[in-house]
Design an enzyme around this catalytic site. Sequence first.
Site, PDB file in Angstrom:
ATOM      1  N   CYS A  26       0.837  -1.205   0.000  1.00 44.34           N
ATOM      2  CA  CYS A  26       0.000   0.000   0.000  1.00 44.34           C
ATOM      3  C   CYS A  26       0.874   1.258   0.000  1.00 44.34           C
ATOM      4  O   CYS A  26       1.453   1.595  -1.027  1.00 44.34           O
ATOM      5  CB  CYS A  26      -0.976  -0.027   1.181  1.00 44.34           C
ATOM      6  SG  CYS A  26      -2.364   1.110   0.984  1.00 44.34           S
TER       7      CYS A  26
ATOM      8  N   HIS B 202      -3.706  -5.217   0.747  1.00 44.23           N
ATOM      9  CA  HIS B 202      -3.131  -5.729   1.989  1.00 44.23           C
ATOM     10  C   HIS B 202      -3.221  -7.266   2.034  1.00 44.23           C
ATOM     11  O   HIS B 202      -4.293  -7.817   2.287  1.00 44.23           O
ATOM     12  CB  HIS B 202      -3.858  -5.137   3.193  1.00 44.23           C
ATOM     13  CG  HIS B 202      -3.576  -3.688   3.398  1.00 44.23           C
ATOM     14  ND1 HIS B 202      -2.527  -3.231   4.163  1.00 44.23           N
ATOM     15  CD2 HIS B 202      -4.195  -2.580   2.914  1.00 44.23           C
ATOM     16  CE1 HIS B 202      -2.516  -1.906   4.152  1.00 44.23           C
ATOM     17  NE2 HIS B 202      -3.515  -1.487   3.396  1.00 44.23           N
TER      18      HIS B 202
ATOM     19  N   GLU C  49      -2.016  -9.165   4.271  1.00 39.54           N
ATOM     20  CA  GLU C  49      -1.988  -9.646   5.653  1.00 39.54           C
ATOM     21  C   GLU C  49      -3.369  -9.791   6.271  1.00 39.54           C
ATOM     22  O   GLU C  49      -3.527 -10.473   7.291  1.00 39.54           O
ATOM     23  CB  GLU C  49      -1.121  -8.718   6.513  1.00 39.54           C
ATOM     24  CG  GLU C  49      -1.683  -7.332   6.766  1.00 39.54           C
ATOM     25  CD  GLU C  49      -1.365  -6.318   5.683  1.00 39.54           C
ATOM     26  OE1 GLU C  49      -1.467  -5.104   5.953  1.00 39.54           O
ATOM     27  OE2 GLU C  49      -1.023  -6.728   4.550  1.00 39.54           O
TER      28      GLU C  49
ATOM     29  N   SER D  19       1.746 -12.852  37.942  1.00 38.36           N
ATOM     30  CA  SER D  19       0.351 -12.412  38.032  1.00 38.36           C
ATOM     31  C   SER D  19      -0.636 -13.570  38.044  1.00 38.36           C
ATOM     32  O   SER D  19      -1.813 -13.373  38.353  1.00 38.36           O
ATOM     33  CB  SER D  19       0.016 -11.489  36.857  1.00 38.36           C
ATOM     34  OG  SER D  19      -0.057 -12.244  35.649  1.00 38.36           O
ATOM     35  N   GLY D  20      -0.185 -14.748  37.661  1.00 38.27           N
ATOM     36  CA  GLY D  20      -1.097 -15.874  37.524  1.00 38.27           C
ATOM     37  C   GLY D  20      -1.605 -16.042  36.109  1.00 38.27           C
ATOM     38  O   GLY D  20      -2.238 -17.039  35.782  1.00 38.27           O
TER      39      GLY D  20
ATOM     40  N   ASP E  30       1.065 -14.911  30.393  1.00 39.37           N
ATOM     41  CA  ASP E  30       2.331 -14.262  30.052  1.00 39.37           C
ATOM     42  C   ASP E  30       3.371 -14.413  31.153  1.00 39.37           C
ATOM     43  O   ASP E  30       4.506 -14.838  30.903  1.00 39.37           O
ATOM     44  CB  ASP E  30       2.099 -12.777  29.746  1.00 39.37           C
ATOM     45  CG  ASP E  30       1.062 -12.555  28.669  1.00 39.37           C
ATOM     46  OD1 ASP E  30       0.912 -13.449  27.808  1.00 39.37           O
ATOM     47  OD2 ASP E  30       0.375 -11.522  28.687  1.00 39.37           O
ATOM     48  N   SER E  31       2.994 -14.061  32.377  1.00 41.70           N
ATOM     49  CA  SER E  31       3.982 -14.137  33.457  1.00 41.70           C
ATOM     50  C   SER E  31       4.343 -15.581  33.782  1.00 41.70           C
ATOM     51  O   SER E  31       5.473 -15.871  34.176  1.00 41.70           O
ATOM     52  CB  SER E  31       3.479 -13.408  34.704  1.00 41.70           C
ATOM     53  OG  SER E  31       2.368 -14.051  35.264  1.00 41.70           O
TER      54      SER E  31
END
Length: 510
Positions: free
Chosen positions: A79, A167, A169, A221-222, A225-226
């Site tokens: 684009c 686009h 994607e 944090s539970g 991610d953590s």
Amino acid sequence: MQEKILILDFGSQYTQLIARRVRELNVYCEIHPFNNPPVIDESIKGVILSGSPFSVRDEKAPIPNLLEIKGKLPLLGVCYGAQHLAHCFGGEVMASNKREYGRANLTSVDNSNELLKGISLNSQVWMSHGDTIEKMPSNFKVIASTSDVENAAFVIEGETSFGIQFHPEVYHTTEGSILLKNFIVDICGCHQNWTPDAFVETTVAELKEKLGDESVILALSGGVDSTVAAMLLHKAIGKNLYCIFVDNGLLRKNEFSDVLKKYETLGLNVVGVDAKEKFISALAGVSDPETKRKIIGNGFIEVFDEESHKIENAKWLGQGTIYPDVIESISVTGGPSQTIKSHHNVGGLPDFMKLKVVEPLKLLFKDEVRRVGRSMGLEDKFISRHPFPGPGLGIRILGDITAEKVRILQEVDHIFISGLVEDGLYDEVWQAGVMLLPVQSVGVMGDERTYESVVALRAVGSTDGMTADWSHLPYEFLAKISNKIINGVKGVNRVVYDISSKPPATIEWE
């Protein structure tokens, strides 16, 4: 050296989606701002120029330095990227007479060109531009068109440089993944070996070298991610990892004890810190969302600073920061896109805190984090947990925060989340929660007139939180949950359901 695709960001809302599509091909990529690219070395196998909210005709249009790239590495302009190539190398870009946004179909396709190998005639593509390439430079050859855009795709003759005005994607470009694979695998020659297992192996080795014998305090944090960050660090430094789980008074009902119990099975060194009064007191009378986030973030820093002094040789603070956190906080590593909100777990630490930050997941999207977790053998109870914001219920209580408001929201949230689990809907939803609104609503209970709070239920489907659509939960379920909340939680007499998608709305209300 890890081979990679370099994505130069001009501020497009789709830049992160390009990165996700590249990674789905098991090829590593990095997004860098157009005006601050990395050193071009042998690890970079190709370059993609993103779209942009700017026009190449704007006085302040972003202009990259392609001296070390064009004609030397495979290059794909998407684009704005395509229009920039045409504009800067002898062509003419004009405002389109017919602005093309949305679905279009390719009316001509040159399948002999390696970029378009396997792309069907009439294939659907997604357009999003107000400008168009009116005149092509002399050495640019058209390889695809739509009914409204003659120069929909081109190749620069004598180079592996391409441009497309659609686009690839986005989901609506039905054969976009074929085009991207043609470019990344066939043209750039990337080996599709960037897998979760490879990420774990590489990251653990890098962490061992970076951290040595020094100790890390991890902000646990539970959440997914953590937890994944903790396991990566645990593999790298073992007993030198100290996990701290803070009760800031803004967690879900019973979450502090439940999370500590859950982690007993992982062999991690986890310490729980009860800091409820500290946070609730600091937030008293504060209504502004950004101020609340900063107070909560500063509170965490103070707690971790205090805990760090209890641990010998603690030099690092580990965090479960992931790519969307970075993107929404600093606009894609410094590119021209706008900042959406701040995250308390992104960025540097204050001078008084003598810890350095280590973020093992900061280049991963949420779905990638889950795949990495599974590759390390984490059970589904850790991997399938819904995301929960770092500031917790603090940004789900609109307006000022009090202990009573927290109690009300915890009870309502517990009914909603438990209901999703009991009815088999939890895993169909990417994230769910409740917002306590600063609105008093008239109601009738028995023969009494009430004037109590309104709560909004929020449930969305998503892959990584960058975009999301509201979940079409059954009416019967919503009716049952509403009834349970109004009858079971004193202080609430009205329940509404949020049917906004992201964009334009965000997942959280603050």
